[in-house]
Write an enzyme that holds these catalytic residues in place. Structure first.
Site, PDB file in Angstrom:
ATOM      1  N   ASP A  38      -1.018   4.922   6.759  1.00 33.02           N
ATOM      2  CA  ASP A  38       0.109   5.754   6.430  1.00 33.02           C
ATOM      3  C   ASP A  38       0.108   5.921   4.697  1.00 33.02           C
ATOM      4  O   ASP A  38      -0.836   5.278   4.123  1.00 33.02           O
ATOM      5  CB  ASP A  38       1.379   4.972   6.347  1.00 33.02           C
ATOM      6  CG  ASP A  38       1.839   4.441   7.712  1.00 33.02           C
ATOM      7  OD1 ASP A  38       1.470   5.422   8.644  1.00 33.02           O
ATOM      8  OD2 ASP A  38       2.392   3.603   8.117  1.00 33.02           O
TER       9      ASP A  38
HETATM   10  N1  URA Z   1       0.718   0.327  10.949  1.00 35.26           N
HETATM   11  C1  URA Z   1       1.697   0.664  10.032  1.00 35.26           C
HETATM   12  O1  URA Z   1       2.759   0.716  10.482  1.00 35.26           O
HETATM   13  N2  URA Z   1       1.056   1.545   9.252  1.00 35.26           N
HETATM   14  C2  URA Z   1      -0.360   1.813   9.080  1.00 35.26           C
HETATM   15  O2  URA Z   1      -0.654   2.454   7.992  1.00 35.26           O
HETATM   16  C3  URA Z   1      -1.173   1.122   9.804  1.00 35.26           C
HETATM   17  C4  URA Z   1      -0.578   0.370  10.815  1.00 35.26           C
END
Ligand code: URA
Length: 249
Positions: free
Chosen positions: A108
């Site tokens: 993310d």
């Molecule tokens: N899980 C998440 O919620 N975000 C990420 O970036 C990776 C795994």
């Protein structure tokens, strides 16, 4: 394989840039200057030590390129974006050198940590496929006190918009005063916002998330956010061979 194709694949520029380079006499194969971009080099000869020099520097044969990148928060896991900075913007390569590279899986915008960047589609697919059971391990700071009951729920699989595979949740530290927990969680799939949604399912919120391991590949402690390094030969061998069988991870 054509010499111009080979050198373009090794990051020496586009096919037309490489053709010019060859015509200029900058390329030597086994001691002979080659000016014909269409001349051929055999892949097995390259692997077995055929000497190729560009401007006097030896080109070491590699079928693919692999980089470990420490993704900082505040950038997109994408190859390009009209508005936001992407992870590829951190790599100081020319456009033609970056052309075939892509990030393996998605972190993310606000997630930090280990991101593999490669041009090896087959290995990327294997690392990401839930059927291959490759661990993705995250460190997180979570709002709320994570309990043994949560550990059991993660182990049993959680009901999101799908049922998650069993996940290993380890409580590192809880702080009642701050109402926060520090944990490590290992999952073998990687759906959209998966870790955040898993904590949401047990009534908690992820405040900070960092990927620290993928399979056997650990985020190098010497790297700072935004930095990258090439994988070592050993690391590449692990990636491309050990993971061919899911159970070995
Ligand atoms: N899980 C998440 O919620 N975000 C990420 O970036 C990776 C795994």
């Amino acid at each position: 394989m054509r010499l111009d194709k080979y050198l373009a694949g090794q990051g020496f520029g586009t096919r037309s840039e490489v053709k010019k380079l060859i015509k200029s006499g900058a390329v030597c194969v086994n001691g002979d200057t080659i000016r014909d971009a269409g001349s051929h080099v055999g892949e097995s000869e390259l692997k077995n030590g055929l000497e190729v020099l560009v401007q006097g520097k030896e080109v070491s044969y590699r079928a693919h390129r692999y980089y470990m990148f420490y993704k900082p928060a505040g950038c997109l896991t994408a190859t390009e974006d009209a508005k936001e900075k992407t992870v590829m913007d951190y790599l100081p390569f020319s456009a033609s050198e970056k052309r075939k590279l892509f990030p393996v899986g998605r972190l993310d915008f606000d997630t930090e940590g280990l991101l593999l960047i490669t041009d090896d589609g087959e290995t990327a697919h294997r690392l990401l496929s839930p059927q291959k059971h490759v661990d993705k391990c995250y460190f997180a700071v979570v709002e709320g006190i994570v309990t043994e009951e949560d550990v059991e729920k993660f182990a049993g699989g959680l009901e999101l918009s799908f049922r998650t595979m069993p996940a290993k949740l380890e409580i590192l530290e809880t702080d009642a005063e701050k109402n926060e927990s520090r944990i490590e969680v290992t999952i073998q799939e990687g759906k959209y916002h998966q870790v955040k949604r898993m904590f949401g399912a047990v009534g908690k919120k992820v405040l900070y998330l960092k990927r620290i391991r993928m399979g056997n590949l650990r985020l190098d402690k010497a790297l700072k956010p935004g930095e990258f390094r090439e994988l070592s030969e050993d690391e590449v061998n692990h990636l491309t061979s050990t993971f061919t069988d899911a159970s070995k991870n």
